[in-house]
Write an enzyme that holds these catalytic residues in place. Structure first.
Site, PDB file in Angstrom:
ATOM      1  N   ARG A 114      -3.162  12.672  17.807  1.00 18.03           N
ATOM      2  CA  ARG A 114      -4.391  12.916  17.051  1.00 18.03           C
ATOM      3  C   ARG A 114      -5.587  12.731  17.968  1.00 18.03           C
ATOM      4  O   ARG A 114      -5.705  11.715  18.661  1.00 18.03           O
ATOM      5  CB  ARG A 114      -4.491  11.964  15.854  1.00 18.03           C
ATOM      6  CG  ARG A 114      -5.587  12.352  14.890  1.00 18.03           C
ATOM      7  CD  ARG A 114      -5.347  11.854  13.480  1.00 18.03           C
ATOM      8  NE  ARG A 114      -6.173  12.598  12.539  1.00 18.03           N
ATOM      9  CZ  ARG A 114      -5.820  13.719  11.929  1.00 18.03           C
ATOM     10  NH1 ARG A 114      -4.626  14.209  12.145  1.00 18.03           N
ATOM     11  NH2 ARG A 114      -6.626  14.336  11.104  1.00 18.03           N
TER      12      ARG A 114
ATOM     13  N   CYS B  87     -12.496  23.103  11.790  1.00 22.58           N
ATOM     14  CA  CYS B  87     -11.145  22.558  11.667  1.00 22.58           C
ATOM     15  C   CYS B  87     -10.223  23.462  10.831  1.00 22.58           C
ATOM     16  O   CYS B  87      -9.811  24.502  11.304  1.00 22.58           O
ATOM     17  CB  CYS B  87     -11.201  21.140  11.110  1.00 22.58           C
ATOM     18  SG  CYS B  87      -9.690  20.194  11.446  1.00 22.58           S
TER      19      CYS B  87
ATOM     20  N   HIS C 162     -16.478  18.088  13.446  1.00 22.95           N
ATOM     21  CA  HIS C 162     -16.619  17.739  12.029  1.00 22.95           C
ATOM     22  C   HIS C 162     -17.967  17.114  11.718  1.00 22.95           C
ATOM     23  O   HIS C 162     -18.754  16.794  12.614  1.00 22.95           O
ATOM     24  CB  HIS C 162     -15.546  16.709  11.647  1.00 22.95           C
ATOM     25  CG  HIS C 162     -14.245  17.319  11.266  1.00 22.95           C
ATOM     26  ND1 HIS C 162     -14.087  18.025  10.102  1.00 22.95           N
ATOM     27  CD2 HIS C 162     -13.055  17.328  11.903  1.00 22.95           C
ATOM     28  CE1 HIS C 162     -12.822  18.428  10.020  1.00 22.95           C
ATOM     29  NE2 HIS C 162     -12.182  18.027  11.089  1.00 22.95           N
TER      30      HIS C 162
END
Length: 243
Positions: free
Chosen positions: A128, A94, A191
Site C-alpha cells: 500500500r 484513484c 486524494h
C-alpha cells in the site's frame, strides 16, 4: 457566464474527502462571479454530456467499484468516452482514474471493465502506497497531494503521465510517473484536498470547461496566499520525511 459541474458517483465514490475537490471548483468559480451548478450523477442515472462542462470522479472501495463498473458499461460509458474525445475536462482520482482505463484487476474476482477512455490498466498490488506526493509537471507546475492506494496503474501508448514523482510512489511505484493525461482529462492518485492545495490545476480545469462552451476564457486572479502556503507546506514536509 456559467459553469456546470457533474460529480460522477458522488454517493458511491467519495472516499478520503474527494468532495473537497468539487467544493474548490465551485468556490473558485463563484469568487469570480461565475454562476455555478453542481450535481451528482449516480448509479442508474444517464449521463448527458451536453448537460455538463466539467466532470469529477473520485475514489471508492472495491465493492463500490464493482457496481460502478457495471453501471458504466453501455451507453453511459460510451457517452463519457465521447465527451472526453470531444475535449470535456475530466478529473478522476484513484478508483475513478482506474475505471477510466481499460480495466482494474482486483486480487480476487474478475477484472472490472473500465470505460476505455484512457489507455491504462490497473491491478491490485501487495504493497500500500501511503503518504504525501510531490509531482513535477511540464505545464501545471509542481503538484502536491496525498496518495493512499494499493492499485498499480500502467500507461499505454498515447497516454502521457501527469508528471514525474519527486516524492512518493505514483502510478505503480516503479516507473517514476504519477497520473495520466489525455486531451483535457487527468487521472491521478492524489486524494483529498488536491484542488484546494493546487489552485493552478483547479483553474486549468475551470478554464478548459469555460472555453469549451463559451469560447476563449481568462480567469481573474485570486488571492491564493493560504492555498500557496498549504501547497508549499506539503512540499516541505514531504521532503523532510523523505530524508
Amino acid at each position: 457566464m456559467d459553469l456546470r459541474i457533474g460529480w460522477l458517483y458522488g454517493q458511491e465514490m467519495n472516499i478520503y474527502g474527494d468532495r473537497g475537490n468539487v467544493m474548490a471548483l465551485v468556490r473558485r468559480a463563484e469568487w469570480r462571479g461565475i454562476d455555478v451548478q453542481a450535481a451528482t450523477v449516480g448509479l442508474g442515472e444517464p449521463l448527458d454530456p451536453d448537460a455538463w462542462d466539467l466532470l469529477f470522479w473520485g475514489g471508492g472501495q472495491d465493492r463500490e467499484q464493482i457496481a460502478v463498473s457495471h453501471d458504466m458499461q453501455g451507453d453511459k460509458g460510451a457517452a463519457l468516452k465521447q465527451a472526453i474525445e470531444d475535449g470535456m475536462p475530466v478529473l478522476a482520482v484513484c478508483g475513478g482514474y482506474q475505471l477510466l482505463g481499460r480495466y482494474y484487476r482486483p486480487f480476487d474476482g474478475d477484472d472490472l471493465p473500465g470505460v476505455g477512455a484512457l489507455d491504462v490498466v490497473s491491478e491490485a498490488g501487495h504493497e500500500r502506497f501511503i503518504g504525501n506526493v510531490v509531482v513535477d509537471t511540464d505545464d501545471l507546475g509542481t503538484l502536491v497531494g496525498f496518495e493512499n492506494h494499493s492499485g498499480k496503474t500502467f500507461l499505454g501508448e498515447g497516454v502521457r503521465p501527469l508528471g514525474s514523482v519527486r516524492v512518493g510512489w505514483g502510478n505503480n511505484g516503479q516507473d517514476g510517473f504519477e497520473g495520466a493525461r489525455y486531451r483535457n482529462t487527468i487521472g491521478c492518485y492524489l486524494h483529498g484536498a488536491l484542488l484546494p492545495k493546487n489552485p493552478t490545476l483547479a483553474d486549468w480545469l475551470i478554464e478548459r470547461a469555460l472555453e469549451r462552451r463559451h469560447g476563449p476564457a481568462s480567469l481573474a486572479a485570486l488571492d491564493d496566499t493560504f492555498e500557496r502556503q498549504a501547497h508549499d507546506g506539503v512540499i516541505e514536509r514531504a521532503i523532510a520525511l523523505r530524508r
